[in-house]
Design a protein around this motif. Structure first.
Motif, short mmCIF file in Angstrom:
data_model
loop_
_atom_site.label_atom_id
_atom_site.label_comp_id
_atom_site.label_asym_id
_atom_site.label_seq_id
_atom_site.Cartn_x
_atom_site.Cartn_y
_atom_site.Cartn_z
N PHE A 12 0.84 -1.21 0.00
CA PHE A 12 0.00 0.00 0.00
C PHE A 12 0.86 1.25 0.00
CE2 PHE A 12 -2.07 3.44 2.38
CZ PHE A 12 -3.21 3.63 1.59
N GLN A 13 1.89 1.26 0.83
CA GLN A 13 2.80 2.41 0.91
C GLN A 13 3.50 2.65 -0.42
OE1 GLN A 13 5.58 2.28 4.24
NE2 GLN A 13 7.11 3.41 3.05
N ASN A 14 4.04 1.57 -0.99
CA ASN A 14 4.79 1.70 -2.24
C ASN A 14 3.88 2.05 -3.42
OD1 ASN A 14 7.07 1.09 -0.79
ND2 ASN A 14 7.13 -1.05 -1.43
N ILE A 15 2.71 1.43 -3.47
CA ILE A 15 1.77 1.72 -4.57
C ILE A 15 1.30 3.17 -4.50
CG2 ILE A 15 -0.54 1.22 -5.46
CD1 ILE A 15 0.00 -1.74 -4.78
N PHE A 16 1.14 3.67 -3.27
CA PHE A 16 0.75 5.08 -3.10
C PHE A 16 1.79 6.01 -3.70
CE2 PHE A 16 1.13 8.97 -0.51
CZ PHE A 16 -0.12 9.53 -0.74
N PHE A 17 3.07 5.77 -3.38
CA PHE A 17 4.14 6.62 -3.90
C PHE A 17 4.29 6.46 -5.41
CE2 PHE A 17 5.92 6.45 0.56
CZ PHE A 17 5.75 7.80 0.81
N VAL A 18 4.23 5.22 -5.89
CA VAL A 18 4.35 4.98 -7.33
C VAL A 18 3.18 5.60 -8.08
CG1 VAL A 18 4.39 3.20 -9.13
CG2 VAL A 18 5.76 2.90 -7.06
N GLY A 19 1.98 5.53 -7.49
CA GLY A 19 0.81 6.16 -8.12
C GLY A 19 0.98 7.65 -8.28
N ILE A 20 1.53 8.31 -7.24
CA ILE A 20 1.79 9.75 -7.34
C ILE A 20 2.84 10.03 -8.42
CG2 ILE A 20 2.73 11.75 -6.11
CD1 ILE A 20 1.47 10.68 -3.58
N MET A 21 3.84 9.17 -8.51
CA MET A 21 4.86 9.34 -9.55
C MET A 21 4.26 9.26 -10.95
SD MET A 21 8.17 7.20 -8.30
CE MET A 21 8.35 6.82 -6.57
N LEU A 22 3.34 8.31 -11.15
CA LEU A 22 2.71 8.16 -12.46
C LEU A 22 1.87 9.38 -12.81
CD1 LEU A 22 1.64 4.40 -12.27
CD2 LEU A 22 3.47 5.37 -13.67
N LEU A 23 1.12 9.89 -11.83
CA LEU A 23 0.32 11.09 -12.06
C LEU A 23 1.20 12.29 -12.37
CD1 LEU A 23 -2.38 10.71 -9.25
CD2 LEU A 23 -2.73 10.42 -11.71
N SER A 24 2.29 12.43 -11.61
CA SER A 24 3.21 13.54 -11.85
C SER A 24 3.90 13.41 -13.21
CB SER A 24 4.25 13.62 -10.74
OG SER A 24 5.05 12.45 -10.71
N SER A 25 4.17 12.17 -13.61
CA SER A 25 4.79 11.95 -14.93
C SER A 25 3.85 12.39 -16.05
CB SER A 25 5.14 10.47 -15.11
OG SER A 25 6.08 10.05 -14.16
N MET A 26 2.56 12.11 -15.90
CA MET A 26 1.58 12.54 -16.89
C MET A 26 1.55 14.06 -16.99
SD MET A 26 -1.54 9.90 -15.99
CE MET A 26 -2.70 10.75 -17.06
N TYR A 27 1.61 14.74 -15.84
CA TYR A 27 1.61 16.20 -15.83
C TYR A 27 2.87 16.74 -16.52
CZ TYR A 27 1.23 21.00 -14.12
OH TYR A 27 1.13 22.37 -14.04
N MET A 28 4.01 16.12 -16.23
CA MET A 28 5.26 16.59 -16.84
C MET A 28 5.28 16.35 -18.34
SD MET A 28 8.28 15.82 -14.06
CE MET A 28 7.67 14.30 -13.35
N ILE A 29 4.69 15.26 -18.80
CA ILE A 29 4.60 14.99 -20.23
C ILE A 29 3.75 16.05 -20.91
CG2 ILE A 29 3.66 13.39 -21.95
CD1 ILE A 29 4.54 11.11 -20.06
N ILE A 30 2.63 16.41 -20.26
CA ILE A 30 1.76 17.48 -20.80
C ILE A 30 2.54 18.79 -20.88
CG2 ILE A 30 -0.29 18.88 -20.32
CD1 ILE A 30 -1.51 16.35 -19.03
N PHE A 31 3.32 19.09 -19.84
CA PHE A 31 4.13 20.32 -19.82
C PHE A 31 5.14 20.31 -20.96
CE2 PHE A 31 8.21 22.18 -18.61
CZ PHE A 31 7.86 23.51 -18.42
N LEU A 32 5.81 19.17 -21.17
CA LEU A 32 6.83 19.09 -22.22
C LEU A 32 6.20 19.20 -23.60
CD1 LEU A 32 9.09 16.24 -20.77
CD2 LEU A 32 9.65 18.67 -20.94
N CYS A 33 5.02 18.60 -23.78
CA CYS A 33 4.33 18.71 -25.08
C CYS A 33 3.92 20.16 -25.36
CB CYS A 33 3.08 17.81 -25.08
SG CYS A 33 3.45 16.05 -25.11
#
Length: 302
Positions: A180-201
């Motif tokens: 649960f702890q690790n999936i929580f952190f990885v989930g935030i990473m995936l969401l932040s990655s999506m935001y950064m991809i949008i920024f780069l595009c």
């Protein structure tokens, strides 16, 4: 023996790279009146990786293990506990790194932009929370890690140390909490990655517009830093998925095959080796110093 030699080489490269990155930022820190928040997190991440690689090296190397001047039982408990804590800190710090980059590049209208002014203060609080969480959530390693013996109810994880077999209910509880702890952190990473991809595009479209207007677009520091963080987060998520598959397989079978353990250690430490190399390669100051050193070596050798 082959896996052991490969790991020692891997740990050596990773420790040197992290130490070089950390020392560089310590010596150049006095030149900056107020260091960037992202530098604080990357330095903390580098120090965590150094401890993680060194503890695994001590666990694997029998000679280095014997150099520690206290009982084998205490050595095993201490080394495995610190190693597990630093591994989890690596996850939480990488997650924090992605959040900080989002706050840094976000416009004033974004909900997280209000944290920009006191970002360093919030980072200190985050560090305290991460250390408290990981020190407490991995405390069971102190209880279940023992020195190697001939008892049949032990899971051998190195030549010197073993793990006592847990009750199935307790093991399921700890596995669930850890996942649960690790999936929580990885989930935030995936969401932040999506935001950064949008920024780069968005930045790429803006660069194309400037190019069509015959204005030479430059790669901004924000875009460069975002690309670096995105590479680190993406690579971490990939290696974490491979790591969790191997560790889950061993935990379910309640059997640690030597070959599986060797592969697990190599995979688990790849990120600690690659991350400082990515950070060094993306820092123009470090690249400039390395280029000057290479030029000096070439001149001296000729």
């Amino acid at each position: 023996m082959l896996f052991k030699n490969v790991y020692f080489f891997q740990a050596g490269i990773g420790t040197l790279a992290n130490a070089f990155f950390l020392v560089f930022h310590i010596f150049t820190g006095h030149q900056v009146h107020r260091p960037k928040p992202i530098d604080t997190v990357t330095c903390h991440l580098a120090s965590v990786h150094i401890v993680m690689l060194l503890t695994t090296l001590l666990i694997l190397s029998e000679d280095m293990f014997q150099l520690l001047n206290f009982s084998n039982e205490l050595k095993c408990k201490l080394l495995f506990y610190v190693n597990r804590v630093t591994r989890n800190l690596s996850i939480s710090n990488t997650c924090l790194l992605s959040i900080i980059q989002i706050i840094t590049i976000s416009p004033s209208s974004f909900c997280l932009s209000r944290f920009k002014q006191k970002l360093t203060h919030y980072i200190v609080i985050a560090f305290f929370c991460f250390w408290s969480l990981n020190l407490s959530s991995n405390s069971h390693m102190i209880i279940y890690t023992v020195a190697h013996s001939n008892r049949t109810n032990l899971l051998n994880v190195s030549k010197n140390c073993s793990l006592s077999k847990m009750n199935s209910i307790i093991m399921a509880l700890f596995l669930s909490l850890s996942l649960f702890q690790n999936i929580f952190f990885v989930g935030i990473m995936l969401l932040s990655s999506m935001y950064m991809i949008i920024f780069l595009c968005s930045h790429h479209r803006k660069s194309e517009y400037l190019h069509s207007m015959r204005i030479s677009p430059r790669i901004s520091p924000a875009k460069r830093a975002t690309c670096t963080v995105l590479v680190l987060v993406s690579f971490f998520v990939i290696m974490y998925c491979v790591d969790i598959i191997i560790s889950s397989f061993s935990a379910v079978l309640q059997k640690y095959e030597p070959i599986v353990l060797d592969i697990h250690r190599l995979v688990g430490n790849v990120y600690a080796v690659v991350s400082p190399l990515v950070l060094i390669g993306s820092d123009k100051r470090i690249i400039g110093i390395l280029q000057k050193l290479i030029e000096m070596i070439i001149v001296l050798s000729s």
